[in-house]
Scaffold this motif. Structure first.
Motif, PDB file in Angstrom:
ATOM      1  N   GLY A 166       0.796  -1.228   0.000  1.00  0.00           N
ATOM      2  CA  GLY A 166       0.000   0.000   0.000  1.00  0.00           C
ATOM      3  C   GLY A 166       0.825   1.274   0.000  1.00  0.00           C
ATOM      4  N   ASN A 167       1.804   1.359   0.890  1.00  0.00           N
ATOM      5  CA  ASN A 167       2.570   2.598   1.061  1.00  0.00           C
ATOM      6  C   ASN A 167       3.839   2.659   0.218  1.00  0.00           C
ATOM      7  OD1 ASN A 167       0.915   3.998   2.985  1.00  0.00           O
ATOM      8  ND2 ASN A 167       1.587   2.537   4.537  1.00  0.00           N
ATOM      9  N   ILE A 168       4.650   1.622   0.322  1.00  0.00           N
ATOM     10  CA  ILE A 168       5.955   1.682  -0.334  1.00  0.00           C
ATOM     11  C   ILE A 168       5.845   1.524  -1.854  1.00  0.00           C
ATOM     12  CG2 ILE A 168       8.216   0.566  -0.499  1.00  0.00           C
ATOM     13  CD1 ILE A 168       7.996  -0.132   2.460  1.00  0.00           C
ATOM     14  N   ILE A 169       4.927   0.693  -2.317  1.00  0.00           N
ATOM     15  CA  ILE A 169       4.807   0.456  -3.769  1.00  0.00           C
ATOM     16  C   ILE A 169       3.764   1.374  -4.407  1.00  0.00           C
ATOM     17  CG2 ILE A 169       4.220  -1.220  -5.549  1.00  0.00           C
ATOM     18  CD1 ILE A 169       5.373  -3.404  -3.786  1.00  0.00           C
ATOM     19  N   ILE A 170       2.486   1.194  -4.043  1.00  0.00           N
ATOM     20  CA  ILE A 170       1.414   1.909  -4.752  1.00  0.00           C
ATOM     21  C   ILE A 170       1.463   3.423  -4.500  1.00  0.00           C
ATOM     22  CG2 ILE A 170      -1.092   2.167  -5.012  1.00  0.00           C
ATOM     23  CD1 ILE A 170      -1.383  -0.773  -4.398  1.00  0.00           C
ATOM     24  N   LYS A 171       1.553   3.837  -3.232  1.00  0.00           N
ATOM     25  CA  LYS A 171       1.576   5.272  -2.949  1.00  0.00           C
ATOM     26  C   LYS A 171       2.828   5.934  -3.515  1.00  0.00           C
ATOM     27  CE  LYS A 171      -1.379   5.481   1.153  1.00  0.00           C
ATOM     28  NZ  LYS A 171      -1.487   5.921   2.560  1.00  0.00           N
ATOM     29  N   SER A 172       3.948   5.231  -3.501  1.00  0.00           N
ATOM     30  CA  SER A 172       5.176   5.804  -4.058  1.00  0.00           C
ATOM     31  C   SER A 172       5.033   6.035  -5.559  1.00  0.00           C
ATOM     32  CB  SER A 172       6.372   4.888  -3.779  1.00  0.00           C
ATOM     33  OG  SER A 172       6.638   4.833  -2.387  1.00  0.00           O
ATOM     34  N   ILE A 173       4.321   5.135  -6.238  1.00  0.00           N
ATOM     35  CA  ILE A 173       4.053   5.333  -7.666  1.00  0.00           C
ATOM     36  C   ILE A 173       3.216   6.591  -7.879  1.00  0.00           C
ATOM     37  CG2 ILE A 173       2.826   4.393  -9.674  1.00  0.00           C
ATOM     38  CD1 ILE A 173       3.603   1.600  -8.667  1.00  0.00           C
ATOM     39  N   GLY A 174       2.203   6.771  -7.023  1.00  0.00           N
ATOM     40  CA  GLY A 174       1.377   7.969  -7.121  1.00  0.00           C
ATOM     41  C   GLY A 174       2.156   9.241  -6.848  1.00  0.00           C
ATOM     42  N   LEU A 175       3.043   9.208  -5.860  1.00  0.00           N
ATOM     43  CA  LEU A 175       3.853  10.379  -5.534  1.00  0.00           C
ATOM     44  C   LEU A 175       4.884  10.659  -6.629  1.00  0.00           C
ATOM     45  CD1 LEU A 175       4.390   9.637  -1.737  1.00  0.00           C
ATOM     46  CD2 LEU A 175       3.003  11.471  -2.702  1.00  0.00           C
ATOM     47  N   TYR A 176       5.427   9.599  -7.210  1.00  0.00           N
ATOM     48  CA  TYR A 176       6.387   9.759  -8.315  1.00  0.00           C
ATOM     49  C   TYR A 176       5.729  10.475  -9.490  1.00  0.00           C
ATOM     50  CZ  TYR A 176       9.875   8.457 -11.830  1.00  0.00           C
ATOM     51  OH  TYR A 176      10.823   8.494 -12.820  1.00  0.00           O
ATOM     52  N   TRP A 177       4.487  10.133  -9.733  1.00  0.00           N
ATOM     53  CA  TRP A 177       3.742  10.752 -10.829  1.00  0.00           C
ATOM     54  C   TRP A 177       3.290  12.170 -10.486  1.00  0.00           C
ATOM     55  CZ3 TRP A 177      -1.957  10.938 -10.653  1.00  0.00           C
ATOM     56  CH2 TRP A 177      -2.490  11.548 -11.793  1.00  0.00           C
ATOM     57  N   TRP A 178       2.975  12.411  -9.203  1.00  0.00           N
ATOM     58  CA  TRP A 178       2.372  13.678  -8.784  1.00  0.00           C
ATOM     59  C   TRP A 178       3.415  14.746  -8.479  1.00  0.00           C
ATOM     60  CZ3 TRP A 178      -2.782  14.347  -9.167  1.00  0.00           C
ATOM     61  CH2 TRP A 178      -3.359  15.458  -8.564  1.00  0.00           C
ATOM     62  N   TYR A 179       4.510  14.358  -7.783  1.00  0.00           N
ATOM     63  CA  TYR A 179       5.538  15.317  -7.362  1.00  0.00           C
ATOM     64  C   TYR A 179       6.842  15.018  -8.106  1.00  0.00           C
ATOM     65  CZ  TYR A 179       2.331  16.373  -3.540  1.00  0.00           C
ATOM     66  OH  TYR A 179       1.227  16.730  -2.794  1.00  0.00           O
ATOM     67  N   GLU A 180       7.004  15.619  -9.245  1.00  0.00           N
ATOM     68  CA  GLU A 180       8.183  15.338 -10.073  1.00  0.00           C
ATOM     69  C   GLU A 180       9.467  15.798  -9.393  1.00  0.00           C
ATOM     70  OE1 GLU A 180       9.807  16.317 -14.598  1.00  0.00           O
ATOM     71  OE2 GLU A 180       7.766  16.867 -13.997  1.00  0.00           O
TER      72      GLU A 180
END
Length: 223
Positions: A166-180
Motif C-alpha cells: 500500500g505505502n511503499i509500492i502503490i503510494k510511491s508510484i502515485g507520488l512519483y507521478w504527482w511530485y516530479e
C-alpha cells in the motif's frame, strides 16, 4: 370478499416488491397502504441491522471510529518532513480495521480516511494514493488471514505487506507521478515506513492481546 380493485392492487404490489416480500405482508392486510407500510418497516430493519458490506451496525460503528482515529493520527501527531515523507500512525487504524473486520471493510476504511484527509488538509485527491490507502486495509485483512491460529505471525504478515504494497509500492508510484521534483528522495520512504511498520506491529500486538478488544472483534465476526 376481496374486490376486483383490491386484487389488482395486490398484483401491482407483488410486481413492485417481489412475490416473496409481498406475500409476507398482504396475507396480514388487505389494504395496499398497510402492505407498503409493513414492507417499509422490514426494509428499515434490514438497512439498520445489515448495512451492505458492514453486515452489522456494530461493525459500521467500529469502522467509522477507525476512520476518525486515522484522520486524527494523520493530522495532529504527524510529522511532515516534505510532501512525500510523513511520519505518523494514520495507517494503524486502517490496518486494525482490515485485520479485525476483514479485507473489504479495511479497504473501504482506507478510502474514506484518504478522502477525509484530503478534504481537511486541502489536498487534491490523487487516485493512486487513494488506491494505496485501500490496499493498506485490504492487504491487512488478506495477509492477516493466512495464519489465523498464530496471531503474532498473522499480525506480522498483515502489517508488513500492508505497508509494502500500500505505502511503499502503490503510494510511491502515485507520488512519483504527482511530485516530479521530489522523485530523488522517494527512496527514503522505504526506511521510514519500515520503522513505522515495526512500531505499528508492536502496538497492534499489544492491542490484540487485550481481552476486551479481542472479545469485541469476536462478537462482530460471530454476528
Amino acid at each position: 370478499m376481496r374486490t376486483g380493485s383490491c386484487r389488482a392492487n395486490e398484483r401491482l404490489f407483488k410486481k413492485a416488491c417481489g412475490a416473496w416480500l409481498a406475500s409476507r405482508f398482504i396475507k396480514r392486510k388487505d389494504d395496499l397502504f398497510f402492505g407498503f407500510l409493513s414492507a417499509g418497516k422490514e426494509v428499515f430493519y434490514i438497512l439498520k441491522n445489515k448495512i451492505f458490506v458492514f453486515g452489522k451496525t456494530k461493525t459500521l460503528v467500529i469502522a467509522s471510529l477507525m476512520c476518525v482515529i486515522s484522520v486524527l493520527f494523520g493530522k495532529l501527531p504527524a510529522i511532515d518532513l516534505n510532501n512525500v515523507i510523513r511520519i505518523s500512525f494514520e495507517n494503524l487504524p486502517i490496518i486494525f480495521a482490515g485485520y479485525g473486520l476483514g479485507a473489504p471493510i479495511g479497504a473501504l476504511v482506507g478510502v474514506v480516511c484518504d478522502l477525509l484527509g484530503c478534504l481537511l488538509k486541502g489536498y487534491a485527491i490523487n487516485p493512486v494514493i487513494t488506491l494505496g490507502a485501500a490496499a493498506v486495509g485490504a492487504c491487512a485483512g488478506l495477509f492477516g488471514a493466512l495464519f489465523k491460529k498464530r496471531q503474532t505471525l498473522s499480525l506480522l504478515f498483515s502489517t508488513f505487506f500492508a505497508h509494502l504494497i500500500g505505502n511503499i509500492i502503490i503510494k510511491s508510484i502515485g507520488l512519483y507521478w504527482w511530485y516530479e521534483g521530489m522523485r530523488p528522495i522517494l527512496i527514503f520512504r522505504l526506511p521510514t515506513y519500515a520503522l513505522i511498520a515495526v512500531l505499528e506491529f508492536v502496538i497492534l500486538l499489544l492491542l490484540m492481546k487485550n481481552k476486551q478488544i479481542q472479545k469485541m472483534l469476536d462478537e462482530v465476526k460471530n454476528e
